[in-house]
Design an enzyme around this catalytic site. Structure first.
Site, PDB file in Angstrom:
ATOM      1  N   ASN A   9       0.858  -1.185   0.000  1.00 47.79           N
ATOM      2  CA  ASN A   9       0.000   0.000   0.000  1.00 47.79           C
ATOM      3  C   ASN A   9       0.896   1.237   0.000  1.00 47.79           C
ATOM      4  O   ASN A   9       1.483   1.582   1.023  1.00 47.79           O
ATOM      5  CB  ASN A   9      -0.895  -0.047   1.251  1.00 47.79           C
ATOM      6  CG  ASN A   9      -1.690   1.224   1.451  1.00 47.79           C
ATOM      7  OD1 ASN A   9      -1.793   2.057   0.555  1.00 47.79           O
ATOM      8  ND2 ASN A   9      -2.271   1.378   2.645  1.00 47.79           N
ATOM      9  N   LYS A  11       0.054   4.240  -0.297  1.00 48.14           N
ATOM     10  CA  LYS A  11      -0.638   5.394   0.305  1.00 48.14           C
ATOM     11  C   LYS A  11      -0.531   6.613  -0.629  1.00 48.14           C
ATOM     12  O   LYS A  11      -0.458   6.456  -1.837  1.00 48.14           O
ATOM     13  CB  LYS A  11      -0.096   5.669   1.705  1.00 48.14           C
ATOM     14  CG  LYS A  11      -0.169   4.416   2.584  1.00 48.14           C
ATOM     15  CD  LYS A  11      -0.039   4.684   4.049  1.00 48.14           C
ATOM     16  CE  LYS A  11      -0.085   3.357   4.809  1.00 48.14           C
ATOM     17  NZ  LYS A  11      -0.231   3.520   6.260  1.00 48.14           N
ATOM     18  N   HIS A  99      -9.691   0.921   4.747  1.00 48.69           N
ATOM     19  CA  HIS A  99      -8.453   1.136   5.502  1.00 48.69           C
ATOM     20  C   HIS A  99      -8.761   2.075   6.673  1.00 48.69           C
ATOM     21  O   HIS A  99      -9.575   3.000   6.537  1.00 48.69           O
ATOM     22  CB  HIS A  99      -7.391   1.744   4.587  1.00 48.69           C
ATOM     23  CG  HIS A  99      -6.037   1.749   5.201  1.00 48.69           C
ATOM     24  ND1 HIS A  99      -5.674   2.658   6.160  1.00 48.69           N
ATOM     25  CD2 HIS A  99      -4.970   0.936   5.022  1.00 48.69           C
ATOM     26  CE1 HIS A  99      -4.434   2.413   6.537  1.00 48.69           C
ATOM     27  NE2 HIS A  99      -3.981   1.371   5.866  1.00 48.69           N
ATOM     28  N   GLU A 148      -5.672  -5.235  10.643  1.00 49.05           N
ATOM     29  CA  GLU A 148      -4.698  -4.158  10.846  1.00 49.05           C
ATOM     30  C   GLU A 148      -5.043  -3.376  12.111  1.00 49.05           C
ATOM     31  O   GLU A 148      -5.817  -2.413  12.048  1.00 49.05           O
ATOM     32  CB  GLU A 148      -4.738  -3.178   9.658  1.00 49.05           C
ATOM     33  CG  GLU A 148      -4.212  -3.742   8.371  1.00 49.05           C
ATOM     34  CD  GLU A 148      -3.606  -2.644   7.506  1.00 49.05           C
ATOM     35  OE1 GLU A 148      -2.481  -2.849   7.035  1.00 49.05           O
ATOM     36  OE2 GLU A 148      -4.222  -1.581   7.331  1.00 49.05           O
ATOM     37  N   GLY A 206       2.639  -1.134   4.413  1.00 48.34           N
ATOM     38  CA  GLY A 206       2.579   0.290   4.082  1.00 48.34           C
ATOM     39  C   GLY A 206       3.966   0.874   3.955  1.00 48.34           C
ATOM     40  O   GLY A 206       4.647   0.697   2.939  1.00 48.34           O
ATOM     41  N   GLY A 207       4.417   1.543   5.007  1.00 47.44           N
ATOM     42  CA  GLY A 207       5.679   2.287   4.993  1.00 47.44           C
ATOM     43  C   GLY A 207       6.860   1.533   4.417  1.00 47.44           C
ATOM     44  O   GLY A 207       7.630   2.092   3.630  1.00 47.44           O
TER      45      GLY A 207
HETATM   46  P1  PGA Z   1       2.469   0.263   7.852  1.00 49.09           P
HETATM   47  O1  PGA Z   1       1.018   0.495   7.208  1.00 49.09           O
HETATM   48  O2  PGA Z   1       3.040  -0.964   7.214  1.00 49.09           O
HETATM   49  O3  PGA Z   1       3.208   1.519   7.507  1.00 49.09           O
HETATM   50  O4  PGA Z   1       2.274   0.086   9.312  1.00 49.09           O
HETATM   51  C1  PGA Z   1       0.177  -0.577   6.947  1.00 49.09           C
HETATM   52  C2  PGA Z   1      -1.070  -0.058   6.300  1.00 49.09           C
HETATM   53  O5  PGA Z   1      -1.439   1.097   6.592  1.00 49.09           O
HETATM   54  O6  PGA Z   1      -1.705  -0.740   5.490  1.00 49.09           O
END
Ligand code: PGA
Length: 222
Positions: A9, A11, A99, A148, A206-207
């Site tokens: 993701n 974002k 999300h 999540e 995500g990150g």
């Molecule tokens: P993260 O985000 O891996 O940065 O914790 C996960 C997500 O928001 O799907």
């Protein structure tokens, strides 16, 4: 979904030129590598990048799937600023829905999310529906669930693999036939501790997916 799934993701990150650099690195790292054949990689970039990603994957014969990060709760029509399911389906086979960032910043509630799942299904999009726990409302027709917990998102503080597996098991008991992903501070170092659990079929990242090298390492280690 039998293969292990890694969903990236991205974002609201990356311009076209940043995306080009990221894609080139991904190609170099994944091309002709055996580890990608056993796994399914689904990348969810911003709408503005979907065409670029689709073209790049097809021109380079990369077996990587595309997903949207969201769809409109409305079909096509006079909804300025919205991108609908039919438009996303031109590029992608999947879409994230629900999300926690959508729920928090855009007030998406169960009714809106149910409508989005319905429209995604009608337009042939597979849905990855994000929930924060095993008691969460899950609309009819969801294909994949991503557990999540909010405390774990972007915090560097993931849930424990044991707890994530327990939640996944409870979700499977309530919603049979659905695959469960874990998401929240997944990295190349911890990915295997989640995907090796009995009830977890993949991860939503995500990150850590913003750096192509780290995403490749996550795919490798999963
Ligand atoms: P993260 O985000 O891996 O940065 O914790 C996960 C997500 O928001 O799907």
């Amino acid at each position: 979904m039998n293969k292990l799934s890694i969903v990236a993701n991205l974002k609201s990150y990356k311009t076209e030129s940043e995306a080009k650099e990221w894609l080139e690195k991904l190609k170099t790292g994944l091309n002709n590598e055996d580890f990608i054949k056993e796994k399914e990689l689904i990348v969810c970039p911003s709408y503005t990048l979907l065409h670029q990603f689709k073209t790049f994957f097809s021109e380079n014969n990369l077996n990587i799937k595309l997903g949207g990060q969201n769809i409109s709760q409305f079909s096509e029509g006079a909804y300025t600023g919205e991108v609908n399911a039919k438009q996303v389906k031109e590029f992608a086979d999947y879409t994230l829905i629900g999300h926690s960032e959508r729920r928090t910043h855009f007030n998406e509630d169960d009714d809106i999310l149910s409508q989005k799942i319905k429209l995604a299904r009608e337009n042939g999009l597979n849905t990855i529906f994000c929930v924060q726990g095993s008691d969460a409302f899950v609309p009819e027709g969801v294909n994949i669930l991503a557990y999540e917990p909010v405390f774990a998102i972007g915090s560097g503080n993931p849930d424990t693999p044991d707890n994530a597996d327990n939640v996944a098991r409870e979700l499977l008991e309530k919603h049979s036939g659905i695959s469960i992903l874990y998401g929240g501070s997944v990295t190349s170092e911890n990915v295997n501790s989640f995907v090796s659990k009995e009830n977890i079929s993949g991860v939503l990242v995500g990150g850590a997916s913003l750096e192509a090298e780290e995403l490749i390492q996550i795919v490798k280690n999963a």
